[in-house]
Design an enzyme around this catalytic site. Structure first.
Site, PDB file in Angstrom:
ATOM      1  CG  ASP A 197      43.064  46.418  35.133  1.00  0.00           C
ATOM      2  OD1 ASP A 197      43.301  47.149  36.100  1.00  0.00           O
ATOM      3  OD2 ASP A 197      42.432  46.768  34.118  1.00  0.00           O
TER       4      ASP A 197
HETATM    5  N1  URA Z   1      44.048  50.549  31.528  1.00  0.00           N
HETATM    6  C1  URA Z   1      43.276  49.534  31.964  1.00  0.00           C
HETATM    7  O1  URA Z   1      42.069  49.543  31.765  1.00  0.00           O
HETATM    8  N2  URA Z   1      43.872  48.524  32.591  1.00  0.00           N
HETATM    9  C2  URA Z   1      45.192  48.452  32.797  1.00  0.00           C
HETATM   10  O2  URA Z   1      45.686  47.482  33.371  1.00  0.00           O
HETATM   11  C3  URA Z   1      45.995  49.517  32.343  1.00  0.00           C
HETATM   12  C4  URA Z   1      45.383  50.556  31.715  1.00  0.00           C
END
Ligand code: URA
Length: 245
Positions: free
Chosen positions: A106
């Site tokens: 993310d």
């Molecule tokens: N889990 C998440 O919530 N975000 C990420 O970027 C990777 C794993």
């Protein structure tokens, strides 16, 4: 005593040398050498110690293939280009050859991500069925996670796209979790923590299968060593991923 290492044909298949059957043929034809000796069918390899070549070329450094390990900072997007003009992980590494991210983190997640032009290995790592582990350090809001919250995270929590698989979860200090999962669902760690009443304050991926690097600073990258590429192939092979033929 359990035999050590992974079967050579599984490792070669995971690294993109073809189906397992095709890799058995490579071995049978005498084109695969382990530590200077022509490999036989059924041979097993250990990435830390074994040198493997196919047609004389070291495995993992096949010409033209690159594998970068990047420490993604917060605020950098994982796509190759962003319509909103935000910085991308691809801009952190050399332009040529063109590479793409393996899976995604993310915008607000930090930590390790692989970029490669090795489509076979990328598909295998990112594929939900592979089970290559990903380990995260998570700071949550709301302080210490209760024993029952930890148990839920470990056993699986109900999310709108189904129950999560069992996870390894420890709490090294109150409100800080170390979570190891092998699924790769969208915003999975954030949604898991939210499901037990703790929003995520900070999320850092610290390991992808056998690959970790505490010295890689945010925004920096390095090439994987060839034994790391082999170890990744082994992790994929050990997880039962079946290479498409
Ligand atoms: N889990 C998440 O919530 N975000 C990420 O970027 C990777 C794993």
């Amino acid at each position: 005593m359990a035999e050590e290492g992974e079967r050579l044909q599984k490792v070669l298949a995971a690294l993109g040398f073809g189906s397992r059957r095709a890799c058995e043929v490579l071995i049978a034809e005498g084109r695969v050498v382990v530590n200077g000796t022509v490999a036989v069918l059924g041979a097993r390899v250990q990435p830390e110690t074994d040198q493997v070549t196919v047609d004389g070329a070291p495995v993992g450094v096949r010409p033209g293939l690159v594998h970068y390990l990047v420490n993604k900072p917060r605020g950098v997007v994982t796509t190759a280009s962003d319509p909103q003009g935000r910085p991308t992980v691809v801009e952190l590494v050399p332009d040529e050859p063109r590479v793409f991210p393996v899976g995604r983190l993310d915008l607000d997640t930090e930590g390790l991500i692989l970029l490669t032009n090795d489509g076979t290995l990328a598909n295998a790592i990112a594929h939900p069925s592979t089970g290559v582990e990903k380990e995260y350090l998570v700071e949550v809001h709301g302080g210490r996670v209760s024993p029952s919250g930890l148990r839920h995270l470990r056993e699986g929590v109900e999310l709108e796209d189904g129950r999560t698989a069992p996870a390894r979860v420890t709490q090294p200090s109150p409100g800080v979790l170390r979570i190891t999962i092998h699924e790769g669902r969208n915003r999975q760690v954030r949604r898991m923590c939210s499901a037990v009443g703790h929003e995520v304050r900070r999320l850092v991926r610290v390991r992808i299968g056998p690959i970790s690097d505490r010295r890689l600073a945010p925004g920096d990258w390095r090439e994987l060593l060839s034994d790391e590429v082999i170890a990744l192939g082994q992790a994929v092979a050990a997880s039962g991923y079946a290479q498409p033929t």
